[in-house]
Design a protein around this motif. Structure first.
Motif, PDB file in Angstrom:
ATOM      1  N   ARG A 166      30.921  54.389  74.741  1.00 58.25           N
ATOM      2  CA  ARG A 166      30.352  55.222  75.802  1.00 58.25           C
ATOM      3  C   ARG A 166      29.772  56.506  75.245  1.00 58.25           C
ATOM      4  O   ARG A 166      28.618  56.857  75.493  1.00 58.25           O
ATOM      5  N   LEU A 167      30.612  57.219  74.472  1.00 59.72           N
ATOM      6  CA  LEU A 167      30.172  58.522  73.962  1.00 59.72           C
ATOM      7  C   LEU A 167      29.011  58.340  72.981  1.00 59.72           C
ATOM      8  O   LEU A 167      28.015  59.072  73.046  1.00 59.72           O
ATOM      9  N   ALA A 168      29.123  57.346  72.101  1.00 56.52           N
ATOM     10  CA  ALA A 168      28.088  57.172  71.072  1.00 56.52           C
ATOM     11  C   ALA A 168      26.742  56.840  71.709  1.00 56.52           C
ATOM     12  O   ALA A 168      25.726  57.486  71.397  1.00 56.52           O
ATOM     13  N   THR A 169      26.707  55.871  72.620  1.00 56.84           N
ATOM     14  CA  THR A 169      25.411  55.476  73.188  1.00 56.84           C
ATOM     15  C   THR A 169      24.881  56.549  74.133  1.00 56.84           C
ATOM     16  O   THR A 169      23.686  56.824  74.159  1.00 56.84           O
ATOM     17  N   GLY A 170      25.783  57.171  74.912  1.00 56.43           N
ATOM     18  CA  GLY A 170      25.346  58.249  75.813  1.00 56.43           C
ATOM     19  C   GLY A 170      24.739  59.400  75.025  1.00 56.43           C
ATOM     20  O   GLY A 170      23.684  59.931  75.385  1.00 56.43           O
ATOM     21  N   THR A 171      25.406  59.762  73.929  1.00 60.69           N
ATOM     22  CA  THR A 171      24.920  60.866  73.097  1.00 60.69           C
ATOM     23  C   THR A 171      23.528  60.577  72.550  1.00 60.69           C
ATOM     24  O   THR A 171      22.626  61.417  72.622  1.00 60.69           O
ATOM     25  N   LEU A 172      23.340  59.368  72.017  1.00 59.91           N
ATOM     26  CA  LEU A 172      22.062  59.079  71.372  1.00 59.91           C
ATOM     27  C   LEU A 172      20.939  58.934  72.390  1.00 59.91           C
ATOM     28  O   LEU A 172      19.805  59.338  72.124  1.00 59.91           O
ATOM     29  N   ALA A 173      21.266  58.394  73.570  1.00 57.73           N
ATOM     30  CA  ALA A 173      20.236  58.302  74.607  1.00 57.73           C
ATOM     31  C   ALA A 173      19.816  59.705  75.038  1.00 57.73           C
ATOM     32  O   ALA A 173      18.619  60.001  75.171  1.00 57.73           O
ATOM     33  N   ALA A 174      20.802  60.587  75.237  1.00 67.73           N
ATOM     34  CA  ALA A 174      20.490  61.960  75.636  1.00 67.73           C
ATOM     35  C   ALA A 174      19.771  62.681  74.505  1.00 67.73           C
ATOM     36  O   ALA A 174      18.787  63.395  74.738  1.00 67.73           O
ATOM     37  N   GLY A 175      20.244  62.482  73.271  1.00 67.44           N
ATOM     38  CA  GLY A 175      19.602  63.122  72.120  1.00 67.44           C
ATOM     39  C   GLY A 175      18.131  62.732  72.033  1.00 67.44           C
ATOM     40  O   GLY A 175      17.288  63.557  71.678  1.00 67.44           O
ATOM     41  N   GLY A 176      17.823  61.487  72.372  1.00 59.33           N
ATOM     42  CA  GLY A 176      16.435  61.036  72.323  1.00 59.33           C
ATOM     43  C   GLY A 176      15.523  61.867  73.202  1.00 59.33           C
ATOM     44  O   GLY A 176      14.373  62.104  72.855  1.00 59.33           O
ATOM     45  N   THR A 177      16.039  62.355  74.324  1.00 58.67           N
ATOM     46  CA  THR A 177      15.175  63.142  75.214  1.00 58.67           C
ATOM     47  C   THR A 177      14.728  64.438  74.536  1.00 58.67           C
ATOM     48  O   THR A 177      13.738  65.024  74.946  1.00 58.67           O
ATOM     49  N   LEU A 178      15.446  64.873  73.513  1.00 62.14           N
ATOM     50  CA  LEU A 178      15.016  66.076  72.798  1.00 62.14           C
ATOM     51  C   LEU A 178      13.680  65.845  72.107  1.00 62.14           C
ATOM     52  O   LEU A 178      12.973  66.797  71.787  1.00 62.14           O
ATOM     53  N   GLY A 179      13.331  64.572  71.882  1.00 64.09           N
ATOM     54  CA  GLY A 179      12.030  64.262  71.291  1.00 64.09           C
ATOM     55  C   GLY A 179      10.885  64.841  72.087  1.00 64.09           C
ATOM     56  O   GLY A 179       9.917  65.341  71.519  1.00 64.09           O
TER      57      GLY A 179
END
Lengths: 168, 440
Positions: B141-154
C-alpha cells in the motif's frame, strides 16, 4: 485468412517507419535549435538564420508523422469509466464505430491538407526569412497524413475482426 | 435551433461521446465539426478552415515546445538519473522510519525537474524504487501509493507539459508560470514526506529503517545528481532570464539529457529508436486532443456560449470565491475519470474567461498565474484518484503482488495532503505569487 497478418505487418511497418522519420526530424530540430542558441551566445557567429521557421516546419512534420503510430497503438486519451459496465460485445461495437470516425477524421485531414497545399502553391507563399515555399512543407506533411489514413483503415479491419471473435 | 442552443446542446453530446469511449480529441473534433456545420448551415466554412488549421496547429512555434519536452523526458528516462536521484535521497533520508519512501518522493521531485510528464515520472521512478522498497520491507500500500503520488511531481514541478498548455490557452507567460509552480511543487513534495512520516507512525510495520550513512557518503551520493540540477537551472532559469524562448529551452534541455544518457551509456541505437517512438506516441495523443480542442473551441466561439456564460456569471453577483471553488470541484470530479491534458484543453477556454471577469483582489496578470497553478494541482489530483487514475494504474501494473484496492487505499493519504495544499494555495495566493513578484 492470410491477408490479415500481412496487412497487420505492413501497417506496423509503415507506422513505425513514418514515426521514426518524424522522430529523426525532431532530433534535427533539437540539434539545430541548440546550435542556434550557442551561436547566438557567441557574438561573432550569431544564430542560425530562420531557425524559428525551421523549428515550425520540422515539428509540424514530426507531429503529422506521429499520428499513425499513436493510432495503431491505440494511444489516444479516452475515458474508460464505463468500459466494464458496457460488456464485451458493446465495447467491441464501439471500438469499430470509434475507428470509423477516426478514419473519417484522417481522410478529412489528409484531403484538406492536400487542398491547402495546392492553395499555397498557387499563391506561391513562402516563409518570411528563408523564403521557403510553404507548399513544400505541406507536401512533406502529406506523407504522415496519408499514412494515418492507411493505418486508420487497417484499424477498422482490426476492430471488426475483434468483434467477430478473432484475437486482435 | 439558434446558435446559442446548438452551443449548449453540444456539451451533453460531447460528454456522451466521451463516456462512450470515443477518443477525447476525436469527440471534440467531431462535435466541433458537426456543430459548426449546423450553425453556419453548410460544411463549407469548416472545410475551408481545415485546409490550414491542422498544419497551422501542428507547425506552430508555441506548441513546438511539447514534443521537445516529451523527447527530453524520454532521454531523462534513459540517462540513469532516476537511480542516482533515488540513491542520493536514500542516503540522506533512508535511516528514518519510512525514509526510503520519503527518498522516493525526493527522487520523483528531482526527476520532475527535468521531466514534464507525470506518467513518465511515475513509470521511471516506479521501475527504480519499487523493488528497493519491497526489499526494505515496505507494505505494498505505502510503496505503490507513494510512487503514484510521487509521479504527480513530474507535472507539479516545472517544466510541465500541463502548464505549457495552460499558458497557451490562457495566454499567460510560460516563464512566470514555471517560476510560480516551484514553491507549490516543493510544498507538494514536503506534504508527501510529512504524510509518509505520519503514516508510518500510525502503521509502524508498513515502513522499514535503513542503516544511517556517514555524511561523507551522503555528500558523495549527491555528486551524480548535479547534472539534473544543472539542466533544471539551465532550462527554467534560461527561460526566465530571457536567454532563450521556451521552445529553445526545451530543445537545449532535450539535447542535454541526450548527451547525459549517451555518456552514461544508456543510449544504444535501439533505445534511441524506442525513445523516438515513445515520443511519437505521446505527441500523437496530445496533438489529436489539441486539434480537436481547436475545432471545438472555434465552434463554441461561433455560438458565443463562453462569452455569454462569462457575462451572465459576472452579472449575478456571485461570490468570486464560491465560483472558484465550484470550478475547482468540477475539475476534481472530471479528474477522476479524465486525463489532465484533455481536461485542460476542454475546460480552460470556458472557465478562464468566466473567472477572469471576477474580482479576487489581484491584478489580471497575477490571477492568470495563480489560477493556472490551482488548475495544475486539481488536474494532478485526478491522476491518483480512483476510478481512473493513470498513475495508480501504471504503478500497480509494475507491482504484480499488490491488489489494485491496496494501491487505491495507499494513495488516499496523499490525496488528502493535495486537498489541504489546494485549500492553502486558494486561501493564500501569496504562496504562488511571491516567487514571481520577488523575481520581478
Amino acid at each position: 485468412m492470410r491477408l490479415y497478418p500481412l496487412a497487420a505487418r505492413l501497417a506496423e511497418l509503415l507506422a513505425r517507419a513514418v514515426a521514426l522519420l518524424g522522430g529523426i526530424v525532431l532530433l534535427g530540430v533539437m540539434g539545430l535549435t541548440t546550435v542556434s542558441v550557442i551561436g547566438r551566445a557567441i557574438s561573432w557567429s550569431g544564430p542560425v538564420p530562420g531557425d524559428f521557421e525551421l523549428v515550425e516546419i520540422g515539428v509540424g512534420f514530426a507531429v503529422f508523422c506521429a499520428l499513425p503510430w499513436c493510432h495503431l497503438n491505440r494511444g489516444h486519451a479516452r475515458v474508460d469509466l464505463f468500459q466494464p459496465m458496457l460488456g464485451g460485445r458493446l465495447n467491441r461495437v464501439i471500438d469499430v464505430l470509434a475507428d470509423l470516425v477516426m478514419l473519417g477524421a484522417a481522410v478529412l485531414i489528409a484531403w484538406r491538407l492536400w487542398e491547402g497545399m495546392l492553395d499555397k502553391r498557387a499563391y506561391g507563399e513562402t516563409t518570411f526569412i528563408l523564403q521557403l515555399p510553404l507548399w513544400q512543407a505541406y507536401a512533406a506533411c502529406v506523407l504522415g497524413a496519408a499514412a494515418f489514413v492507411l493505418v486508420a483503415a487497417f484499424a477498422i479491419w482490426r476492430s471488426i475482426r475483434a468483434l467477430r471473435g478473432n484475437a486482435a | 435551433m439558434s446558435a446559442w442552443a446548438i452551443g449548449l446542446w453540444s456539451f451533453p453530446v460531447l460528454l456522451a461521446l466521451i463516456f462512450l469511449r470515443l477518443p477525447i480529441g476525436l469527440a471534440m473534433l467531431a462535435v466541433g465539426f458537426g456543430g459548426t456545420w449546423m450553425v453556419t448551415g453548410s460544411p463549407l466554412m469548416m472545410l475551408s478552415q481545415l485546409k490550414h488549421l491542422p498544419y497551422g496547429t501542428f507547425a506552430s512555434y508555441s506548441f513546438s515546445i511539447i514534443p521537445l519536452f516529451l523527447l527530453m523526458g524520454q532521454f531523462a528516462m534513459l540517462g540513469g538519473m532516476s537511480a542516482a536521484l533515488f540513491r542520493a535521497a536514500g542516503a540522506w533520508l533512508g535511516h528514518r522510519r519510512g525514509g526510503m519512501a520519503m527518498a522516493a518522493i525526493g527522487a520523483s521531485a528531482g526527476f520532475g525537474a527535468i521531466c514534464g510528464s507525470s506518467l513518465a515520472t511515475a513509470a521511471t521512478m516506479g521501475q527504480i524504487a519499487l523493488p528497493e522498497l519491497k526489499r526494505a520491507g515496505y507494505s505494498g500500500r505505502l510503496a505503490t501509493g507513494t510512487l503514484a503520488a510521487g509521479g504527480t511531481l513530474g507535472i507539479l514541478i516545472p517544466p510541465s507539459v500541463v502548464l505549457v498548455l495552460y499558458a497557451i490557452l490562457a495566454e499567460q507567460n510560460i516563464a512566470r508560470l514555471f517560476v510560480a509552480a516551484f514553491i507549490p511543487g516543493v510544498l507538494a513534495a514536503a506534504g508527501y514526506v510529512i504524510c509518509i512520516a505520519l503514516y508510518v507512525r500510525i502503521f509502524p510495520q508498513s515502513g522499514g529503517v535503513e542503516p544511517r550513512l556517514p555524511y561523507g557518503a551522503r555528500f558523495r551520493a549527491l555528486v551524480p545528481v548535479l547534472p539534473v540540477l544543472g539542466i533544471f537551472l539551465l532550462v527554467v532559469g534560461g527561460i526566465y532570464g530571457g536567454i532563450f524562448t521556451p521552445t529553445e529551452a526545451a530543445a537545449v534541455g532535450a539535447a542535454c539529457t541526450f548527451v547525459l544518457a549517451w555518456i552514461s551509456g544508456g543510449l544504444s541505437l535501439r533505445l534511441t529508436g524506442a525513445a523516438l517512438l515513445a515520443t511519437a506516441q505521446s505527441t500523437g495523443m496530445i496533438f489529436v486532443i489539441i486539434l480537436g480542442a481547436a475545432v471545438f473551441n472555434g465552434f463554441l466561439a461561433l455560438t458565443q456560449v463562453p462569452q455569454t456564460v462569462a457575462q451572465w456569471t459576472g452579472a449575478q453577483g456571485f461570490s468570486p470565491w464560491l465560483v472558484l471553488w465550484v470550478v475547482l470541484l468540477i475539475y476534481l470530479a472530471f479528474g477522476m475519470v479524465m486525463d489532465s491534458l484533455s481536461m485542460i484543453l476542454l475546460t480552460v477556454p470556458i472557465f478562464y474567461p468566466v473567472l477572469a471577469m471576477l474580482d479576487f483582489g489581484m491584478s489580471a496578470a497575477d490571477f492568470g498565474i495563480w489560477f493556472g497553478i490551482l488548475v495544475l494541482i486539481v488536474t494532478e489530483v485526478g491522476l491518483i484518484t480512483p476510478p481512473v487514475g493513470m498513475n495508480l494504474f501504471i504503478i500497480n501494473a509494475m507491482a504484480r503482488d499488490v491488489p489494485m484496492s491496496h494501491t487505491f487505499a495507499g494513495a488516499l493519504p496523499f490525496v488528502i495532503t493535495d486537498l489541504i495544499r489546494l485549500a492553502a494555495l486558494v486561501a493564500f495566493p501569496v504562496l504562488t505569487l511571491a516567487a514571481v513578484n520577488w523575481l520581478g
